[in-house]
Design a protein around this motif. Structure first.
Motif, PDB file in Angstrom:
ATOM      1  N   VAL A  35       1.021  -1.272   0.052  1.00 37.88           N
ATOM      2  CA  VAL A  35       0.032   0.030  -0.020  1.00 37.88           C
ATOM      3  C   VAL A  35       0.648   1.266   0.085  1.00 37.88           C
ATOM      4  O   VAL A  35       0.604   2.144  -0.636  1.00 37.88           O
ATOM      5  CB  VAL A  35      -1.124   0.167   1.226  1.00 37.88           C
ATOM      6  CG1 VAL A  35      -1.882   1.267   1.397  1.00 37.88           C
ATOM      7  CG2 VAL A  35      -1.916  -1.092   1.046  1.00 37.88           C
ATOM      8  N   ALA A  36       2.078   1.175   0.736  1.00 34.67           N
ATOM      9  CA  ALA A  36       2.761   2.382   0.614  1.00 34.67           C
ATOM     10  C   ALA A  36       3.377   2.795  -0.631  1.00 34.67           C
ATOM     11  O   ALA A  36       3.683   3.951  -0.826  1.00 34.67           O
ATOM     12  CB  ALA A  36       3.962   1.953   1.669  1.00 34.67           C
ATOM     13  N   MET A  37       3.434   1.708  -1.510  1.00 39.73           N
ATOM     14  CA  MET A  37       4.009   2.181  -2.999  1.00 39.73           C
ATOM     15  C   MET A  37       3.127   3.057  -3.612  1.00 39.73           C
ATOM     16  O   MET A  37       3.420   3.768  -4.569  1.00 39.73           O
ATOM     17  CB  MET A  37       4.050   0.912  -3.854  1.00 39.73           C
ATOM     18  CG  MET A  37       5.065  -0.174  -3.335  1.00 39.73           C
ATOM     19  SD  MET A  37       4.828  -1.852  -4.275  1.00 39.73           S
ATOM     20  CE  MET A  37       6.000  -2.836  -3.308  1.00 39.73           C
ATOM     21  N   GLY A  38       1.778   3.225  -3.194  1.00 36.45           N
ATOM     22  CA  GLY A  38       0.775   4.235  -3.600  1.00 36.45           C
ATOM     23  C   GLY A  38       1.404   5.551  -3.225  1.00 36.45           C
ATOM     24  O   GLY A  38       0.826   6.547  -4.283  1.00 36.45           O
ATOM     25  N   ARG A  76      11.860   8.719   1.376  1.00 37.71           N
ATOM     26  CA  ARG A  76      11.529   8.089   2.564  1.00 37.71           C
ATOM     27  C   ARG A  76      10.158   8.568   2.977  1.00 37.71           C
ATOM     28  O   ARG A  76       9.676   9.737   2.690  1.00 37.71           O
ATOM     29  CB  ARG A  76      12.288   8.661   3.505  1.00 37.71           C
ATOM     30  CG  ARG A  76      13.818   8.136   3.450  1.00 37.71           C
ATOM     31  CD  ARG A  76      14.601   8.428   4.560  1.00 37.71           C
ATOM     32  NE  ARG A  76      14.391   7.907   5.848  1.00 37.71           N
ATOM     33  CZ  ARG A  76      14.812   8.108   6.855  1.00 37.71           C
ATOM     34  NH1 ARG A  76      15.872   8.817   7.014  1.00 37.71           N
ATOM     35  NH2 ARG A  76      14.573   7.557   8.126  1.00 37.71           N
ATOM     36  N   ALA A  77       9.438   7.569   3.553  1.00 43.57           N
ATOM     37  CA  ALA A  77       7.908   8.014   4.053  1.00 43.57           C
ATOM     38  C   ALA A  77       7.871   8.946   5.324  1.00 43.57           C
ATOM     39  O   ALA A  77       8.619   8.877   6.234  1.00 43.57           O
ATOM     40  CB  ALA A  77       7.282   6.584   4.292  1.00 43.57           C
ATOM     41  N   ARG A  78       6.977   9.959   4.934  1.00 44.48           N
ATOM     42  CA  ARG A  78       6.744  10.841   5.956  1.00 44.48           C
ATOM     43  C   ARG A  78       5.493  10.208   7.002  1.00 44.48           C
ATOM     44  O   ARG A  78       4.588   9.569   6.524  1.00 44.48           O
ATOM     45  CB  ARG A  78       6.522  12.172   5.313  1.00 44.48           C
ATOM     46  CG  ARG A  78       7.327  12.696   4.663  1.00 44.48           C
ATOM     47  CD  ARG A  78       6.818  13.940   3.632  1.00 44.48           C
ATOM     48  NE  ARG A  78       5.719  13.208   2.645  1.00 44.48           N
ATOM     49  CZ  ARG A  78       5.160  14.127   1.807  1.00 44.48           C
ATOM     50  NH1 ARG A  78       5.134  15.224   1.814  1.00 44.48           N
ATOM     51  NH2 ARG A  78       4.283  13.486   1.354  1.00 44.48           N
ATOM     52  N   ARG A  79       5.664  11.022   7.946  1.00 48.99           N
ATOM     53  CA  ARG A  79       4.214  10.515   8.988  1.00 48.99           C
ATOM     54  C   ARG A  79       2.764  10.691   8.098  1.00 48.99           C
ATOM     55  O   ARG A  79       1.861  10.014   8.059  1.00 48.99           O
ATOM     56  CB  ARG A  79       4.165  11.560   9.946  1.00 48.99           C
ATOM     57  CG  ARG A  79       3.114  11.170  11.141  1.00 48.99           C
ATOM     58  CD  ARG A  79       3.046  12.176  12.236  1.00 48.99           C
ATOM     59  NE  ARG A  79       1.924  11.716  13.277  1.00 48.99           N
ATOM     60  CZ  ARG A  79       2.172  10.720  14.218  1.00 48.99           C
ATOM     61  NH1 ARG A  79       3.255   9.988  13.982  1.00 48.99           N
ATOM     62  NH2 ARG A  79       1.233  10.531  15.077  1.00 48.99           N
ATOM     63  N   THR A  80       2.706  11.744   7.310  1.00 47.90           N
ATOM     64  CA  THR A  80       1.447  12.025   6.385  1.00 47.90           C
ATOM     65  C   THR A  80       1.321  10.888   5.312  1.00 47.90           C
ATOM     66  O   THR A  80       0.297  10.427   5.506  1.00 47.90           O
ATOM     67  CB  THR A  80       1.626  13.236   5.562  1.00 47.90           C
ATOM     68  OG1 THR A  80       1.856  14.255   6.434  1.00 47.90           O
ATOM     69  CG2 THR A  80       0.251  13.578   4.855  1.00 47.90           C
ATOM     70  N   VAL A  86      -2.093   8.447   5.843  1.00 49.42           N
ATOM     71  CA  VAL A  86      -2.704   8.277   4.374  1.00 49.42           C
ATOM     72  C   VAL A  86      -2.888   6.913   4.014  1.00 49.42           C
ATOM     73  O   VAL A  86      -4.164   6.217   3.631  1.00 49.42           O
ATOM     74  CB  VAL A  86      -2.272   9.058   3.143  1.00 49.42           C
ATOM     75  CG1 VAL A  86      -2.939   8.375   2.170  1.00 49.42           C
ATOM     76  CG2 VAL A  86      -2.249  10.371   3.389  1.00 49.42           C
ATOM     77  N   CYS A  87      -1.857   6.209   4.253  1.00 46.85           N
ATOM     78  CA  CYS A  87      -2.010   4.584   3.868  1.00 46.85           C
ATOM     79  C   CYS A  87      -2.860   3.626   5.054  1.00 46.85           C
ATOM     80  O   CYS A  87      -3.640   2.955   4.454  1.00 46.85           O
ATOM     81  CB  CYS A  87      -0.429   3.879   3.839  1.00 46.85           C
ATOM     82  SG  CYS A  87       0.569   4.333   2.603  1.00 46.85           S
ATOM     83  N   GLU A  88      -2.712   4.029   6.156  1.00 48.55           N
ATOM     84  CA  GLU A  88      -3.612   3.583   7.254  1.00 48.55           C
ATOM     85  C   GLU A  88      -5.130   3.802   7.067  1.00 48.55           C
ATOM     86  O   GLU A  88      -5.969   2.930   6.953  1.00 48.55           O
ATOM     87  CB  GLU A  88      -3.232   4.028   8.644  1.00 48.55           C
ATOM     88  CG  GLU A  88      -1.755   3.671   9.276  1.00 48.55           C
ATOM     89  CD  GLU A  88      -1.426   4.337  10.358  1.00 48.55           C
ATOM     90  OE1 GLU A  88      -2.215   5.217  10.725  1.00 48.55           O
ATOM     91  OE2 GLU A  88      -0.363   3.875  10.943  1.00 48.55           O
ATOM     92  N   ARG A  89      -5.358   4.871   6.410  1.00 50.34           N
ATOM     93  CA  ARG A  89      -6.883   5.399   6.189  1.00 50.34           C
ATOM     94  C   ARG A  89      -7.144   4.388   4.889  1.00 50.34           C
ATOM     95  O   ARG A  89      -8.532   4.034   4.797  1.00 50.34           O
ATOM     96  CB  ARG A  89      -6.760   6.865   6.023  1.00 50.34           C
ATOM     97  CG  ARG A  89      -6.955   7.765   7.146  1.00 50.34           C
ATOM     98  CD  ARG A  89      -7.633   9.087   6.870  1.00 50.34           C
ATOM     99  NE  ARG A  89      -6.868   9.862   5.799  1.00 50.34           N
ATOM    100  CZ  ARG A  89      -5.612  10.677   5.991  1.00 50.34           C
ATOM    101  NH1 ARG A  89      -5.456  10.842   7.470  1.00 50.34           N
ATOM    102  NH2 ARG A  89      -5.014  11.135   5.085  1.00 50.34           N
TER     103      ARG A  89
END
Length: 280
Positions: A97-100, A110-114, A118-121
């Motif tokens: 999902v993080a690939m999105g 690198r992934a930010r908190r935002t 978004v991925c969790e939602r």
């Protein structure tokens, strides 16, 4: 966001597979493509999500030419779920999902908190948050489809393109996936194999045969016995769904007498009333 396809033609290895197709999907509408196998649905969609370049014509998002945009900008506006989407390596669901989020990341990527939020939602909206720690390859077909839709939602696109999103799913999973797509409120263009699912869930249908649009409009107007005999080679009986009122189809083999000129067609259904939720 509005999606418009104007005069699109596609050639592969010297053969023209799609001929001068034009169609539109208004903002927030769910528009379906239906047609026999090999009619050009997937080829058309590959042009829309830029896996193919058209020989002629254009794909526009709110008037802007999609193929003129850079890849990152296009991916922020449009997400796609191809018919045979696969992940060869056993990433976790959270990683898939993080690939999105990649079109929205700069620099190191690198992934930010935002991005994480978004991925969790997106996982929660897809009903797949409980799968976050699982390996993608361990999932069932329905679970994989939910995760791939969550990945598309994590892109935060305005337009979603789906090629047979209910393929290989059982009936409950098919209904759940299409309800999820409907509830996304995105502009959606999808190819569907099941005409009854298309009739219930789509606002408008485009029927493709031999690479050309042969009919378009609300499902009630499009899915007529005459068109289904001509395009799909089946004899169709139209009935009403007892709860939604949507037109539904029962099929028989098309006998030679049914196709003969002057053959009797089944009696038409009464037109929808204003109270009918399927009325255009």
């Amino acid at each position: 966001m509005r999606l418009d396809i104007d005069g699109l033609s596609v050639e592969v290895a010297g053969h023209r597979l799609v001929h001068d197709i034009s169609l539109g999907a208004g903002s927030g509408r769910l528009v379906g493509l239906v047609g026999p196998n090999g009619s050009g649905k997937s080829t058309l969609l590959r042009c829309v999500y830029r896996a193919l370049r058209p020989a002629a014509g254009s794909v526009r998002l709110d008037g802007e030419e999609l193929h003129a945009m850079d890849a990152r900008e296009g991916a922020r506006l449009l997400a796609a779920l191809p018919q045979e989407a696969s992940t060869e390596f056993d990433f976790t669901v959270a990683e898939v999902v993080a690939m999105g989020r990649l079109p929205h990341q700069r620099g190191s990527g690198r992934a930010r908190r935002t991005d994480t939020e978004v991925c969790e939602r997106a996982l929660a909206r897809a009903g797949a948050d409980h799968l976050a720690g699982r390996g993608f390859l361990s999932l069932s077909g329905g679970e994989k489809q939910r995760v791939l839709i969550a990945r598309a939602l994590a892109q935060e696109p305005a337009v979603l393109v789906l090629d047979e999103p209910t393929n290989h799913l059982d009936i409950a999973q098919q209904l759940e996936v299409l309800a999820l797509v409907r509830d996304s409120r995105l502009t959606v263009l999808t190819a569907l194999h099941d005409l009854n699912l298309a009739a219930v869930h789509c606002d408008e249908l485009y029927v493709i045969a031999h690479g050309r649009i042969v009919a378009s409009g609300p499902p009630y107007d499009v899915l007529t016995p005459e068109l289904l005999a001509e395009v799909f080679g089946v004899r169709a009986h139209r009935v009403r769904h007892p709860e939604s009122g949507a037109v539904q189809l029962l099929f028989d083999r098309l006998r030679r007498a049914d196709a003969a000129p002057g053959a009797c067609a089944p009696a038409p259904l009464p037109r929808p009333t204003q109270a009918d939720p399927t009325a255009p």
